[in-house]
Design a protein around this motif. Structure first.
Motif, PDB file in Angstrom:
ATOM      1  N   PRO A 264       0.795  -1.234   0.000  1.00  0.00           N
ATOM      2  CA  PRO A 264       0.000   0.000   0.000  1.00  0.00           C
ATOM      3  C   PRO A 264       0.827   1.284   0.000  1.00  0.00           C
ATOM      4  CG  PRO A 264      -0.978  -1.593   1.484  1.00  0.00           C
ATOM      5  CD  PRO A 264       0.315  -2.189   1.018  1.00  0.00           C
ATOM      6  N   GLU A 265       1.859   1.361   0.857  1.00  0.00           N
ATOM      7  CA  GLU A 265       2.627   2.607   0.928  1.00  0.00           C
ATOM      8  C   GLU A 265       3.380   2.876  -0.368  1.00  0.00           C
ATOM      9  OE1 GLU A 265       6.237   4.619   3.530  1.00  0.00           O
ATOM     10  OE2 GLU A 265       4.990   3.050   4.444  1.00  0.00           O
ATOM     11  N   GLU A 266       3.970   1.823  -0.930  1.00  0.00           N
ATOM     12  CA  GLU A 266       4.688   1.988  -2.181  1.00  0.00           C
ATOM     13  C   GLU A 266       3.726   2.356  -3.311  1.00  0.00           C
ATOM     14  OE1 GLU A 266       7.861   1.928  -4.992  1.00  0.00           O
ATOM     15  OE2 GLU A 266       7.730   2.185  -2.822  1.00  0.00           O
ATOM     16  N   ALA A 267       2.546   1.738  -3.305  1.00  0.00           N
ATOM     17  CA  ALA A 267       1.555   2.030  -4.347  1.00  0.00           C
ATOM     18  C   ALA A 267       1.086   3.480  -4.266  1.00  0.00           C
ATOM     19  CB  ALA A 267       0.367   1.075  -4.223  1.00  0.00           C
ATOM     20  N   VAL A 268       0.877   3.969  -3.041  1.00  0.00           N
ATOM     21  CA  VAL A 268       0.481   5.371  -2.872  1.00  0.00           C
ATOM     22  C   VAL A 268       1.584   6.301  -3.364  1.00  0.00           C
ATOM     23  CG1 VAL A 268       0.121   7.173  -1.139  1.00  0.00           C
ATOM     24  CG2 VAL A 268      -1.197   5.082  -1.029  1.00  0.00           C
ATOM     25  N   GLY A 269       2.823   5.985  -2.999  1.00  0.00           N
ATOM     26  CA  GLY A 269       3.937   6.814  -3.437  1.00  0.00           C
ATOM     27  C   GLY A 269       4.033   6.894  -4.944  1.00  0.00           C
ATOM     28  N   ARG A 270       3.936   5.752  -5.601  1.00  0.00           N
ATOM     29  CA  ARG A 270       4.025   5.740  -7.059  1.00  0.00           C
ATOM     30  C   ARG A 270       2.820   6.426  -7.704  1.00  0.00           C
ATOM     31  NH1 ARG A 270       7.525   2.039  -9.791  1.00  0.00           N
ATOM     32  NH2 ARG A 270       8.974   1.014  -8.361  1.00  0.00           N
ATOM     33  N   ALA A 271       1.630   6.246  -7.116  1.00  0.00           N
ATOM     34  CA  ALA A 271       0.429   6.886  -7.666  1.00  0.00           C
ATOM     35  C   ALA A 271       0.543   8.400  -7.601  1.00  0.00           C
ATOM     36  CB  ALA A 271      -0.810   6.408  -6.912  1.00  0.00           C
ATOM     37  N   VAL A 272       1.006   8.922  -6.455  1.00  0.00           N
ATOM     38  CA  VAL A 272       1.160  10.370  -6.323  1.00  0.00           C
ATOM     39  C   VAL A 272       2.322  10.860  -7.179  1.00  0.00           C
ATOM     40  CG1 VAL A 272       1.626  12.244  -4.692  1.00  0.00           C
ATOM     41  CG2 VAL A 272       0.142  10.363  -4.026  1.00  0.00           C
ATOM     42  N   GLY A 273       3.384  10.047  -7.303  1.00  0.00           N
ATOM     43  CA  GLY A 273       4.527  10.448  -8.102  1.00  0.00           C
ATOM     44  C   GLY A 273       4.229  10.549  -9.584  1.00  0.00           C
ATOM     45  N   THR A 274       3.394   9.655 -10.104  1.00  0.00           N
ATOM     46  CA  THR A 274       3.085   9.649 -11.542  1.00  0.00           C
ATOM     47  C   THR A 274       1.773  10.382 -11.836  1.00  0.00           C
ATOM     48  OG1 THR A 274       2.123   7.437 -11.218  1.00  0.00           O
ATOM     49  CG2 THR A 274       4.384   7.549 -12.015  1.00  0.00           C
TER      50      THR A 274
END
Length: 750
Positions: A264-274
């Motif tokens: 979840p944390e990595e997915a949120v980071g990538r979602a906000v990053g892209t």
């Protein structure tokens, strides 16, 4: 940028309670400030650089007691029963009683008796009383408006027909039912799109919180920065639109990242990053369009645009910080049902029952299938889209601008019935008198100059009546009221305004006095000219800046050019739809339009600003995913399919939500709001489904690799903002290869 936003997203996820408390505190402080702030000032319509504004300024200077009044006016129209006259003793007594009763009311400045002001028609069947209030219509209390309506009803009970004209009962407030239609429609579409109550609820919650925060801050600062009481109309509309769109895009990307197996944390980071990078630049294009409204030179438009800029900025910040924090509370609940079941199975540790193979091909969605169809027949789809938009745009060649008044209202309204009764009794030009201001300071004999003007006006074709000149206290300026023989919105009355203004030079040469013409028709002419003259500079500024911004985002020349041309096609087509319905009368009965006429002068510039922002949102959301796939090694055709597979459904859902929101305004009784609703709904439909879903992929398919071409020298000059996350992926890959994700390996990076 992608790396920075990646870290911000993960920080928001980990420190979610602090971020939620921060936004709740901001909202509470804004609401407290709004509650304590003084009332916002009233709208002051000014048209700098026009004869109308020059006349208004002169009236304020020479007639200070009456020219600057900001109060509203009610015009009670009394019509005697068939075969009777209003001068009959019983009817006269009822009218005088009504006027006297209103004169003693709260907020009433003056109440003029029609029998003392000679406001009775020649046949004696109709009379009107003018009630002037100390406050504008927005500031009249419920008891004041109720007293006006009750007095009219009491007069009706005596047998008279009584209607209420003027602006005392006119308000431009949106119906709560209309706003609820938009929210309910958004909820239904989001639920269908995501298949999860939580995933559907997050965009709504964040959008509503953004609107509440933005509007509260604007209200709190309104009196300080000069925003009016109606400034928030556009801010609320766009705040809801972009707030839902931005959250929808990031939540969708989060779900995609989770489907690829990320925690979840990595997915949120990538979602906000892209996706968050795309949101930032989509927000910037909207801000450019709204801030550009100041080019028009109308203070009301400038203030509305700047207020909306603030709510869009709030929506972007909430999408980048509060949304990932809220996802942190429901990391699994926002996922599709199938993925939730899959994760539950993994958690149970069922080694004996293997999970479905990772390489099992998923069923291709409608978006990907449509993209394949377009790629196989790009020229056919391109021609189809251009022909549809071109056909819709044809009526726009007959666009006629004006400001619809009471004549455009439904006959079910008392304002329209009052308008018709006055027109029947006093002539069609009575509802749109012209005000001629004679500045005699430069004349040897101001009274003789004014008399010359009056005589000249009486001899002019198209003039039904001219009042004697009314001088100010200094005796150097006079006001003459001219009643045209035709209605205020007719071509003949507009021609009369031009004829009178053409006489000004001759009058000044003969008498030394300056003559200025204003009035409702003159205001409409000047306003239309002002907007028309600003249209091309506004388009050049907004489209030019957005082109440069999109060139930075996509690192291409042809993709931003295509985006700008596609927008021009869709906005011209939406103008055509408005002209066909509101000016030509096509499908007028279907939309409840009883009277056709000119299009509101403010509509073109307003429509361009709002639609441009939303169109660039859809462009950025859809094409950034294609760009991302292309940069990561996919061929142009496959990149188009990938973009539609991941973003096509999201863009379609966002468009349907906006169409539903705007379509709700079509049911309103106000012609202006109807026009706005139909124009925006049709523009969003045409831009999202014809331009972005058909013309864009067709052009990209025809261009192939050339679509992403950028000269080497420009490649070096332009900053690389890494919207597609290429640098972010290179940063993260070493950690993933070593078997440790950034969440566990480098927590200090966040």
């Amino acid at each position: 940028m992608a790396t920075f936003l990646y870290r911000l997203g993960r920080l928001s996820f980990r420190k979610r309670r602090w971020f939620v408390l921060l936004w709740v505190a901001i909202l509470a402080a804004a609401m407290f400030g709004a509650g304590k702030a003084p009332a916002a000032p009233e709208d002051s319509m000014s048209i700098p650089g026009t004869e109308t504004q020059k006349a208004f300024d002169l009236l304020d200077e020479r007639f200070p007691d009456s020219g600057s009044s900001q109060g509203s006016t009610a015009r009670l129209v009394f019509v005697a029963p068939d075969g009777q006259k209003v001068t009959a003793s019983a009817n006269k007594a009822a009218i005088e009683h009504t006027v006297n009763e209103l004169a003693d009311g709260d907020q009433v400045s003056t109440a003029l008796d029609p029998f003392t002001t000679h406001a009775v028609s020649k046949d004696g069947t109709t009379a009107y009383a003018t009630i002037t209030y100390e406050e504008s219509s927005n500031n009249l209390t419920d008891s004041t408006t109720s007293a006006l309506k009750d007095a009219a009803q009491d007069a009706r009970d005596t047998g008279l027909t009584v209607e209420i004209g003027g602006d005392a009962l006119q308000t431009m407030e949106m119906s709560p039912a209309t706003e609820m239609i938009g929210v309910v429609a958004a909820a239904v579409v989001l639920l269908i799109t995501f298949g999860s109550v939580v995933a559907a609820g997050l965009p709504l919650v964040t959008a509503l919180l953004g609107i509440g925060t933005g509007v509260a801050i604007i209200t709190a600062l309104a009196s300080t920065i000069g925003f009016s009481s109606t400034t928030t109309t556009l801010a609320m509309m766009l705040g809801l639109a972009v707030g839902i769109d931005y959250a929808l895009f990031i939540v969708s990307r989060y779900r995609s990242e989770r489907e690829e197996g990320r925690d979840p944390e990595e997915a949120v980071g990538r979602a906000v990053g892209t996706a968050g990078s795309a949101v930032v630049f989509a927000g910037l294009t909207v801000i450019i369009a709204l801030a550009g409204l100041s080019v028009v030179g109308l203070s009301m438009l400038t203030k509305m645009g700047l207020a909306a800029v603030f709510t869009v900025l709030i929506a972007v910040l909430i999408a980048l910080t509060l949304l990932p924090a809220l996802i942190g509370f429901f990391p699994k609940a926002v996922l599709p049902r199938a993925l939730r079941k899959k994760e539950k199975g993994k958690k149970r540790g069922s080694d004996e029952t293997p999970a479905p193979a990772a390489d099992t091909p998923a069923k291709e969605g409608l978006g990907a299938r449509w993209a394949r169809f377009v790629i196989r027949r790009p020229l056919l789809v391109l021609l189809f889209g251009v022909v549809v938009l071109g056909t819709c745009a044809v009526p726009a060649l007959d666009l006629e601008l004006g400001m619809p008044g009471a004549e455009s209202k439904s006959t079910s309204t008392t304002e329209r019935r009052a308008y018709d009764a006055l027109s029947d009794a006093f002539g069609p030009g009575f509802n749109g008198p012209l005000t001629v201001v004679v500045d005699g300071k430069g004349a040897d004999d101001p009274e003789a100059a004014a008399a010359t003007v009056v005589d000249d006006l009486k001899r002019t074709d198209g003039v039904a009546g001219v009042t004697p000149a009314m001088f100010n206290k200094a005796g150097d300026t006079a006001i003459v009221t001219v009643t045209p023989s035709t209605g205020p919105a007719t071509t003949e009355t507009k021609d009369l305004v031009h004829t009178l203004r053409d006489k000004a030079d001759g009058i000044e040469a003969d008498t030394g006095a300056e003559m200025l013409v204003t009035g409702s028709t003159a205001v409409n002419i000047d306003l239309s000219d002002k907007v028309t003259s600003a249209l091309l500079p506004y388009l050049a500024l907004v489209v030019g800046l957005a082109f440069l911004l999109l060139m930075v985002v996509f690192r291409s020349i042809l993709v931003p050019l295509k985006a700008a041309l596609g927008f021009l096609l869709s906005v011209c087509a939406s103008f055509g739809v408005i002209v066909a319905v509101f000016q030509w009368g096509w499908l007028a009965d279907l939309f409840g339009i009883e009277t056709v006429g000119p299009i509101s002068s403010m509509m073109p510039i307003f429509l361009i600003g709002v639609v441009f922002g939303l169109a660039m949102d859809y462009e950025v959301f859809l094409v950034t995913r294609m760009r991302e796939a292309y940069v990561h090694g996919e061929r142009p055709g496959q990149a188009i399919i990938t973009g539609f597979r991941h973003s096509g459904k999201v863009v379609a859902a966002a468009a349907v939500i906006m169409i539903s929101v705007f379509a709700g305004f079509i049911g309103m009784s106000e012609s202006m709001i109807k026009m706005m609703g139909l124009g925006l709904a049709s523009a969003v439909f045409l831009d999202a489904f014809i331009v972005r879903m058909a013309i864009v992929p067709a052009l990209l398919a025809l261009l192939g690799h050339k679509a992403w071409w950028l000269p080497r020298w420009l490649h070096k000059v332009l900053p690389n903002v890494d919207v597609e996350g290429e640098k972010l992926n290179r940063t993260l890959e070493p950690a993933q290869v070593s078997g440790t994700g950034p969440a566990e390996h480098e927590p200090s990076h966040v």
